[in-house]
Design a protein around this motif. Sequence first.
Motif, PDB file in Angstrom:
ATOM      1  N   PRO A 135       2.967 -11.148  -2.389  1.00  0.00           N
ATOM      2  CA  PRO A 135       4.427 -10.992  -2.447  1.00  0.00           C
ATOM      3  C   PRO A 135       4.951  -9.597  -2.120  1.00  0.00           C
ATOM      4  CG  PRO A 135       3.493 -11.264  -4.661  1.00  0.00           C
ATOM      5  CD  PRO A 135       2.399 -11.578  -3.686  1.00  0.00           C
ATOM      6  N   THR A 136       4.192  -8.527  -2.400  1.00  0.00           N
ATOM      7  CA  THR A 136       4.763  -7.208  -2.079  1.00  0.00           C
ATOM      8  C   THR A 136       4.654  -6.903  -0.585  1.00  0.00           C
ATOM      9  OG1 THR A 136       2.798  -5.809  -2.518  1.00  0.00           O
ATOM     10  CG2 THR A 136       4.207  -6.361  -4.402  1.00  0.00           C
ATOM     11  N   GLN A 137       3.705  -7.551   0.108  1.00  0.00           N
ATOM     12  CA  GLN A 137       3.712  -7.449   1.574  1.00  0.00           C
ATOM     13  C   GLN A 137       4.978  -8.132   2.097  1.00  0.00           C
ATOM     14  OE1 GLN A 137       1.524  -5.815   3.758  1.00  0.00           O
ATOM     15  NE2 GLN A 137       3.174  -6.265   5.202  1.00  0.00           N
ATOM     16  N   THR A 138       5.328  -9.242   1.459  1.00  0.00           N
ATOM     17  CA  THR A 138       6.532  -9.960   1.892  1.00  0.00           C
ATOM     18  C   THR A 138       7.788  -9.128   1.674  1.00  0.00           C
ATOM     19  OG1 THR A 138       5.487 -12.065   1.515  1.00  0.00           O
ATOM     20  CG2 THR A 138       7.881 -12.068   1.519  1.00  0.00           C
ATOM     21  N   LEU A 139       7.861  -8.416   0.553  1.00  0.00           N
ATOM     22  CA  LEU A 139       9.016  -7.529   0.350  1.00  0.00           C
ATOM     23  C   LEU A 139       9.070  -6.480   1.465  1.00  0.00           C
ATOM     24  CD1 LEU A 139       8.918  -6.957  -3.527  1.00  0.00           C
ATOM     25  CD2 LEU A 139      10.540  -8.360  -2.236  1.00  0.00           C
ATOM     26  N   THR A 140       7.897  -5.940   1.803  1.00  0.00           N
ATOM     27  CA  THR A 140       7.808  -4.965   2.904  1.00  0.00           C
ATOM     28  C   THR A 140       8.277  -5.600   4.214  1.00  0.00           C
ATOM     29  OG1 THR A 140       5.911  -3.957   1.802  1.00  0.00           O
ATOM     30  CG2 THR A 140       6.164  -3.484   4.145  1.00  0.00           C
ATOM     31  N   ASP A 141       7.854  -6.830   4.463  1.00  0.00           N
ATOM     32  CA  ASP A 141       8.211  -7.531   5.703  1.00  0.00           C
ATOM     33  C   ASP A 141       9.718  -7.808   5.764  1.00  0.00           C
ATOM     34  OD1 ASP A 141       5.489  -7.505   6.134  1.00  0.00           O
ATOM     35  OD2 ASP A 141       5.179  -9.581   5.518  1.00  0.00           O
ATOM     36  N   LEU A 142      10.280  -8.265   4.635  1.00  0.00           N
ATOM     37  CA  LEU A 142      11.716  -8.564   4.624  1.00  0.00           C
ATOM     38  C   LEU A 142      12.530  -7.284   4.816  1.00  0.00           C
ATOM     39  CD1 LEU A 142      11.847 -11.105   1.648  1.00  0.00           C
ATOM     40  CD2 LEU A 142      11.911 -11.639   4.092  1.00  0.00           C
ATOM     41  N   PHE A 143      12.093  -6.214   4.170  1.00  0.00           N
ATOM     42  CA  PHE A 143      12.763  -4.920   4.318  1.00  0.00           C
ATOM     43  C   PHE A 143      12.725  -4.489   5.791  1.00  0.00           C
ATOM     44  CE2 PHE A 143      12.301  -0.122   3.225  1.00  0.00           C
ATOM     45  CZ  PHE A 143      13.666   0.097   3.374  1.00  0.00           C
ATOM     46  N   THR A 144      11.593  -4.682   6.431  1.00  0.00           N
ATOM     47  CA  THR A 144      11.439  -4.292   7.839  1.00  0.00           C
ATOM     48  C   THR A 144      12.328  -5.145   8.742  1.00  0.00           C
ATOM     49  OG1 THR A 144       9.165  -3.613   7.388  1.00  0.00           O
ATOM     50  CG2 THR A 144       9.732  -4.009   9.701  1.00  0.00           C
ATOM     51  N   ILE A 145      12.341  -6.451   8.511  1.00  0.00           N
ATOM     52  CA  ILE A 145      13.169  -7.331   9.351  1.00  0.00           C
ATOM     53  C   ILE A 145      14.648  -6.972   9.178  1.00  0.00           C
ATOM     54  CG2 ILE A 145      13.885  -9.728   9.774  1.00  0.00           C
ATOM     55  CD1 ILE A 145      10.995 -10.553   8.874  1.00  0.00           C
ATOM     56  N   GLN A 146      15.049  -6.750   7.914  1.00  0.00           N
ATOM     57  CA  GLN A 146      16.450  -6.383   7.641  1.00  0.00           C
ATOM     58  C   GLN A 146      16.822  -5.075   8.363  1.00  0.00           C
ATOM     59  OE1 GLN A 146      19.078  -7.879   5.749  1.00  0.00           O
ATOM     60  NE2 GLN A 146      20.184  -6.173   6.669  1.00  0.00           N
ATOM     61  N   LYS A 147      15.907  -4.100   8.310  1.00  0.00           N
ATOM     62  CA  LYS A 147      16.183  -2.815   8.970  1.00  0.00           C
ATOM     63  C   LYS A 147      16.276  -2.973  10.485  1.00  0.00           C
ATOM     64  CE  LYS A 147      14.075   1.156   7.740  1.00  0.00           C
ATOM     65  NZ  LYS A 147      14.145   2.275   6.801  1.00  0.00           N
ATOM     66  N   GLU A 148      15.382  -3.761  11.047  1.00  0.00           N
ATOM     67  CA  GLU A 148      15.308  -3.861  12.509  1.00  0.00           C
ATOM     68  C   GLU A 148      16.343  -4.821  13.092  1.00  0.00           C
ATOM     69  OE1 GLU A 148      13.360  -1.842  14.287  1.00  0.00           O
ATOM     70  OE2 GLU A 148      12.602  -0.980  12.410  1.00  0.00           O
ATOM     71  N   GLN A 290       6.535  -0.703   9.643  1.00  0.00           N
ATOM     72  CA  GLN A 290       6.406  -1.699   8.559  1.00  0.00           C
ATOM     73  C   GLN A 290       5.520  -1.132   7.431  1.00  0.00           C
ATOM     74  OE1 GLN A 290       4.703  -5.142  10.398  1.00  0.00           O
ATOM     75  NE2 GLN A 290       4.603  -6.366   8.532  1.00  0.00           N
ATOM     76  N   ALA A 291       4.390  -0.532   7.813  1.00  0.00           N
ATOM     77  CA  ALA A 291       3.490   0.050   6.797  1.00  0.00           C
ATOM     78  C   ALA A 291       4.195   1.179   6.044  1.00  0.00           C
ATOM     79  CB  ALA A 291       2.208   0.555   7.451  1.00  0.00           C
ATOM     80  N   ASP A 292       4.972   1.998   6.754  1.00  0.00           N
ATOM     81  CA  ASP A 292       5.732   3.079   6.081  1.00  0.00           C
ATOM     82  C   ASP A 292       6.754   2.492   5.109  1.00  0.00           C
ATOM     83  OD1 ASP A 292       4.398   4.898   7.633  1.00  0.00           O
ATOM     84  OD2 ASP A 292       6.060   5.291   9.006  1.00  0.00           O
ATOM     85  N   ASN A 293       7.426   1.435   5.530  1.00  0.00           N
ATOM     86  CA  ASN A 293       8.472   0.830   4.695  1.00  0.00           C
ATOM     87  C   ASN A 293       7.916   0.347   3.355  1.00  0.00           C
ATOM     88  OD1 ASN A 293      10.369   1.185   6.700  1.00  0.00           O
ATOM     89  ND2 ASN A 293      10.140  -0.868   7.543  1.00  0.00           N
ATOM     90  N   GLY A 294       6.614   0.033   3.332  1.00  0.00           N
ATOM     91  CA  GLY A 294       5.993  -0.482   2.109  1.00  0.00           C
ATOM     92  C   GLY A 294       6.125   0.460   0.927  1.00  0.00           C
ATOM     93  N   VAL A 295       6.129   1.738   1.179  1.00  0.00           N
ATOM     94  CA  VAL A 295       6.247   2.699   0.075  1.00  0.00           C
ATOM     95  C   VAL A 295       7.610   2.561  -0.610  1.00  0.00           C
ATOM     96  CG1 VAL A 295       6.349   5.158  -0.526  1.00  0.00           C
ATOM     97  CG2 VAL A 295       4.671   4.354   1.146  1.00  0.00           C
ATOM     98  N   TYR A 296       8.674   2.488   0.195  1.00  0.00           N
ATOM     99  CA  TYR A 296      10.040   2.524  -0.360  1.00  0.00           C
ATOM    100  C   TYR A 296      10.392   1.235  -1.102  1.00  0.00           C
ATOM    101  CZ  TYR A 296       9.928   6.601   2.475  1.00  0.00           C
ATOM    102  OH  TYR A 296       9.547   7.810   3.005  1.00  0.00           O
ATOM    103  N   ILE A 297       9.974   0.103  -0.549  1.00  0.00           N
ATOM    104  CA  ILE A 297      10.289  -1.154  -1.237  1.00  0.00           C
ATOM    105  C   ILE A 297       9.453  -1.257  -2.521  1.00  0.00           C
ATOM    106  CG2 ILE A 297       8.654  -2.699  -0.048  1.00  0.00           C
ATOM    107  CD1 ILE A 297      12.287  -3.647  -0.653  1.00  0.00           C
ATOM    108  N   ARG A 298       8.249  -0.678  -2.507  1.00  0.00           N
ATOM    109  CA  ARG A 298       7.421  -0.713  -3.722  1.00  0.00           C
ATOM    110  C   ARG A 298       7.991   0.247  -4.771  1.00  0.00           C
ATOM    111  NH1 ARG A 298       2.999  -1.914   0.427  1.00  0.00           N
ATOM    112  NH2 ARG A 298       2.447  -4.057  -0.111  1.00  0.00           N
ATOM    113  N   MET A 299       8.593   1.337  -4.330  1.00  0.00           N
ATOM    114  CA  MET A 299       9.296   2.210  -5.284  1.00  0.00           C
ATOM    115  C   MET A 299      10.413   1.414  -5.969  1.00  0.00           C
ATOM    116  SD  MET A 299       9.489   5.749  -3.056  1.00  0.00           S
ATOM    117  CE  MET A 299      10.271   6.841  -4.234  1.00  0.00           C
ATOM    118  N   ALA A 300      11.182   0.702  -5.165  1.00  0.00           N
ATOM    119  CA  ALA A 300      12.287  -0.100  -5.714  1.00  0.00           C
ATOM    120  C   ALA A 300      11.755  -1.147  -6.696  1.00  0.00           C
ATOM    121  CB  ALA A 300      13.060  -0.763  -4.585  1.00  0.00           C
ATOM    122  N   LEU A 301      10.632  -1.762  -6.352  1.00  0.00           N
ATOM    123  CA  LEU A 301      10.055  -2.801  -7.225  1.00  0.00           C
ATOM    124  C   LEU A 301       9.564  -2.222  -8.552  1.00  0.00           C
ATOM    125  CD1 LEU A 301       9.119  -5.782  -7.580  1.00  0.00           C
ATOM    126  CD2 LEU A 301       6.913  -5.066  -6.617  1.00  0.00           C
TER     127      LEU A 301
END
Length: 310
Positions: A135-148, A290-301
């Motif tokens: 699920p946290t990869q999915t949060l990263t993926d959704l964050f990336t899709i939303q940004k792009e 996408q890999a970079d975005n994982g840090v920020y969404i995990r901070m939020a989580l």
Amino acid sequence: MGNKLKRNLIDIKDLSVKEIDELIKVANDITSNEDKYSKLCDGKILATLFFEPSTRTRLSFESAMMRLGGKVLGFSEASTSSIAKGESLRDTIRVIGGYCDIIVMRHPKEGAPLVACQKSKVPIINAGDGGHNHPTQTLTDLFTIQKEKKRLDNLVVGLCGDLKFGRTVHSLISAMSRYKNIKFILISPEELKLPDYIKEEVLDKNNIEYVETTDMMEYMGELDVLYMTRVQKERFFNEADYIRLKDYFILNKEKLNSAKKDLVIMHPLPRINEISIDVDDDERACYFKQADNGVYIRMALILKLLEVKL
Ligand code: CP
């Protein structure tokens, strides 16, 4: 969810769409105002318990907690913990819950994080359980899709590679099926098709449009997102099957000639051969972002599960 006193993230559906949208909003704010968040987890400890190898998930969680002012402890392989002496997962989790405020765990057995959260007094985050969920990869993926793409609805999403064992694909389908007007193009060899239980319980049940194909090029020109995946060597029983299937799809620059100019190319990584390095310079390649975005969404989580006031 576990008990009423703590929130866990075991399955992406433990979060409502509204909560996911809020996490994305916070992650976006962190990227532009990181200082504002740098002490919010002062005095808190995150434990990373990895019973399977990882680079991105473990280290991005550790980076996330450190950037929030917290501390981290844990292990990156079971052989260095008392699990190697025969201690049960239940006992391990019960003990480590006394040493930290939140646990991130990856385990090869499907359902292990769910068992853990029933024994844990601190929140548990599933960092991947076998071929099941991530699920946290999915949060990263959704964050990336939303940004792009600036949206999470009205998208044609191609999922390509190992759709049978790819846990990132399973969680992403589950998450995106809750947004409007999503069409999935499921691209895989016959042997690695999406499991029937996901087609029936997620796609059919929610009337989500999808097609299955073994030809990577068939729908290339229609895609808004192309999500490539690695053939999951560690889930195969037979090495000969893995060798036969591992290079079934290789995305290269030439194959992108018929793709949209604003296609978003994603991959949870690690990549083996399925995206040729000549794609890395294409402006549509988003997998390192996408890999970079994982840090920020995990901070939020982490902030959400620790109920830190923003
Ligand atoms: N995407 C992902 O889960 O990568 P790691 O296995 O390196 O954590």
